[in-house]
Scaffold this active site. Structure first.
Site, short mmCIF file in Angstrom:
data_model
loop_
_atom_site.label_atom_id
_atom_site.label_comp_id
_atom_site.label_asym_id
_atom_site.label_seq_id
_atom_site.Cartn_x
_atom_site.Cartn_y
_atom_site.Cartn_z
CB SER A 158 -0.87 -0.01 1.26
OG SER A 158 -1.40 1.27 1.50
CD GLN A 176 -3.19 1.46 -2.49
OE1 GLN A 176 -2.59 1.27 -1.44
NE2 GLN A 176 -3.90 2.56 -2.70
CE1 TYR A 210 -6.47 4.57 -1.26
CE2 TYR A 210 -4.63 4.30 0.26
CZ TYR A 210 -5.91 3.98 -0.14
OH TYR A 210 -6.63 3.05 0.57
CB THR A 216 -7.02 2.34 -4.32
OG1 THR A 216 -6.23 1.18 -4.13
CG2 THR A 216 -8.29 2.21 -3.50
CE LYS A 227 -7.77 -3.26 -3.19
NZ LYS A 227 -8.17 -2.23 -2.22
CG HIS A 260 -11.09 0.34 0.59
ND1 HIS A 260 -10.44 1.12 -0.32
CD2 HIS A 260 -10.28 0.34 1.68
CE1 HIS A 260 -9.31 1.57 0.19
NE2 HIS A 260 -9.18 1.09 1.41
NE ARG A 300 -10.39 -0.98 6.05
CZ ARG A 300 -10.09 -1.20 7.32
NH1 ARG A 300 -10.69 -2.16 7.96
NH2 ARG A 300 -9.18 -0.47 7.95
CG ASP A 345 -10.38 -6.69 -2.78
OD1 ASP A 345 -9.44 -7.25 -2.19
OD2 ASP A 345 -10.93 -5.66 -2.36
N GLY A 404 -7.45 -9.50 1.94
CA GLY A 404 -6.76 -8.61 2.87
C GLY A 404 -6.83 -9.12 4.30
#
Ligand SMILES: Cc1cc2nc3c(=O)[nH]c(=O)nc-3n(C[C@H](O)[C@H](O)[C@H](O)COP(=O)(O)O)c2cc1C
Length: 417
Positions: free
Chosen positions: A139, A160, A162, A188, A285, A309, A312, A340, A363
Site C-alpha cells: 500500500s 498500490q 493513492y 485504488t 481497484k 475496499h 470500508r 476482492d 486482505g
C-alpha cells in the site's frame, strides 16, 4: 480371579489404544497457530491478542458494516454443483495473472499500516507471499517503504497508489516502484474521500494509536502486542517519510489524513496520466459497476479489481462476488477481473473464478493470521488456501482452473439440474 485380571488387562489395552497426548508445545506462536484450522479461528485468536482499537481498525467496516458482511455472505449464498467419477488424481490449481503464472488464483491485497498488527508488518507479509509464489501488493500507506519491501522479497510485487494532491509525489513513488522491480501498479479508485468507520470513531482511533487512559489499560491487558509494539521502531507512513506532508508520526485520524492529502478530483484523465508515467500493467481497484468496468476496459487497463475496499468505504455498496458474472459477461474478454473482499476459504476463490474472475484478492485473511501468529501465521493461511483450492476442485470433479466455469455453480440464480 483370572477372568477379572483378563478384563482389567483388556480395559487397559482399550484405553491405551484411544489415548493420544500431543507433545507439549513450548513455543507460544506454534501453540496458538496449532489451534487455528480456519481464517475464523485466526480472527478469534487475533481478537484476543490485539488491543481492541487495533483489532477494530483491521476488522471493521464502514457505518453499519452491511457491505462488509455482504462480501462474505455472497460466498455463502453461492452453492456448488459437484460432479463425480471424473478422475481427479491430478489437480492443478495454477493459473496466470497479468500474463505470469501463479500457483493458485490469489493476490495479497494492499493494507495500510500493517505494522500496527505485528511489528514485522509488510516485510513479514511480503516474505510469506514470496515463499508462496503469490503477488504481494504494497500500500501507498505502508509502514515499510517500497525499497524496504523490495529488499526482503524477490517475489512478485505490486504497488498500490493513492493519488496525492501533489502529482509530483505520486510520480516519484511510481518511479521508485519501477526501479525496485514492482511489476504492476494498482490504482485504488474507491477512496475519493474517506469512508466513515463507526468503530474507529467510537474509539477515537488514531494512527499511530494515542496512549490515553483507556488505551493504556487496553495495552496492559494485551501484553504480548504491547511488548512487541514498544520494542519496535516507530510506525509511520514509510513511503512519505521526510517529504514534509505528514508521515503519520503524529497521531492523526486516518480520515483527516486522507481527506487532507488525497485528491478528490481524481478522474479518468488521471488514469491516462498514470498510463503515461508507468510502463507496466495497470490495475484499477475499486470498480463496483458494470458501467465502470466497461470504461476501465475502454481505458485499456490490464485488470480491474472488483472491490468495495473490504466494506470500508461506502456502506451498502454491492457484494463484489455478485458483480463477477455480469462484469465478466460485459468485459471478460478485454480485461482481467480480480474479485476482492470477503475471501475466507479456498472454496471462495474457486467460486469467484468459476463465475468469471481471473483471481481473488484477500486482505483481512492474512491480517488475522499476522495478528494471531506473525509471519508464520501468514505462511499458514497461504498454505491453507492452496490446500483448500486443490481439495475443492477435486470434490467438484475439476482438474484445472480452465475447467472452472459457471457449470460448477449450482445455486446462483440457476436451478439445480
Ligand atoms: C486494515 C486494512 C487496511 C487497508 N488498507 C488499504 C490501503 O491502504 N489501500 C487499499 O487500496 N486498500 C486497503 N484496504 C482494502 C484491501 O486492499 C482489500 O480491498 C480488502 O481488505 C478486501 O476485503 P477482505 O479484507 O475481506 O479480504 C485495507 C483493508 C484493511 C482491512
Amino acid at each position: 480371579m483370572a477372568a477379572l485380571v483378563e478384563r482389567v488387562r483388556r480395559l487397559i489395552e482399550t484405553v491405551r489404544s484411544v489415548l493420544h497426548f500431543r507433545p507439549v508445545e513450548l513455543d507460544p506462536v506454534a501453540r496458538r497457530l496449532a489451534r487455528a484450522v480456519s481464517v475464523a479461528d485466526l480472527r478469534r485468536i487475533a481478537k484476543r491478542r490485539l488491543p481492541r482499537g487495533v483489532f477494530d481498525y483491521m476488522d471493521g467496516g464502514a457505518e453499519d458494516e452491511r457491505t462488509l458482511a455482504a462480501n462474505s455472505d455472497a460466498y455463502v449464498r453461492v452453492t456448488f454443483r459437484p460432479r463425480v467419477l471424473r478422475d481427479v488424481g491430478t489437480v492443478d490449481p495454477g493459473t496466470t495473472v497479468l500474463g505470469r503464472p501463479l500457483p493458485i488464483p490469489l493476490v495479497l491485497a494492499p493494507t495500510g499500516f500493517t505494522r500496527i498488527v505485528d511489528p514485522e508488518g509488510e516485510l513479514a507479509v511480503a516474505r510469506a507471499a514470496a515463499r508462496a509464489d503469490l503477488p504481494y501488493t504494497l500500500s501507498t500507506l505502508g509502514t515499510r517503504s517500497i525499497e524496504e519491501v523490495a529488499e526482503v522479497s524477490r517475489g512478485r510485487k505490486w504497488f498500490q497508489v493513492y493519488v496525492w494532491r501533489d502529482r509530483g509525489l505520486v510520480k516519484d513513488m511510481i518511479d521508485r516502484a519501477a526501479r525496485c522491480g514492482y511489476e504492476a501498479l494498482v490504482l485504488t479508485v474507491d477512496t475519493a474521500v474517506f469512508g466513515r468507520r463507526d468503530r474507529d470513531l467510537r474509539r477515537g482511533f488514531a494512527l499511530p494509536p494515542k496512549i490515553g487512559l483507556d488505551t493504556l489499560f487496553d495495552g496492559m491487558v494485551h501484553p504480548g502486542w504491547t511488548w512487541d509494539f514498544v520494542r519496535s521502531d516507530p510506525i509511520r507512513f514509510a513511503n512519505v517519510v521526510g517529504l514534509g506532508i505528514g508521515d503519520g508520526s503524529d497521531a492523526v485520524s486516518l480520515a483527516d489524513y486522507i481527506n487532507s492529502q488525497f485528491d478528490p478530483t481524481l478522474s479518468w484523465h488521471d488514469v491516462e496520466w498514470l498510463r503515461s508515467v508507468w510502463d507496466g500493467p495497470l490495475v484499477l481497484k475499486g470498480i463496483q459497476t458494470v458501467d465502470d468496468a466497461r470504461l476501465a476496459a475502454d481505458a485499456g487497463v490490464e485488470a480491474i479489481a472488483l472491490s468495495n475496499h473490504g466494506g470500508r468505504q461506502l456502506d451498502t455498496a454491492p457484494a463484489t462476488l455478485d458483480l463477477v458474472a455480469p462484469v465478466a459477461e460485459a468485459v471478460g474478454d478485454r480485461v482481467e477481473i480480480i474479485c476482492d473482499g470477503g475471501v475466507r476459504r479456498g472454496s471462495d476463490i474457486v467460486k469467484a473464478v468459476a463465475l468469471g474472475a481471473r483471481a481473488c484478492m484477500a486482505g483481512r485473511a492474512y491480517l488475522y493470521a499476522l495478528g494471531a501468529g506473525g509471519e508464520r501465521g501468514v505462511d499458514q493461511v497461504l498454505r491453507a488456501f492452496e490446500v483448500d483450492v486443490r481439495r475443492t476442485m477435486a470434490l467438484l470433479g475439476v482438474r484445472t482452473v480452465s475447467d472452472l466455469s459457471p457449470d460448477v455453480i449450482g445455486g446462483y440464480g440457476r436451478p439445480h439440474d
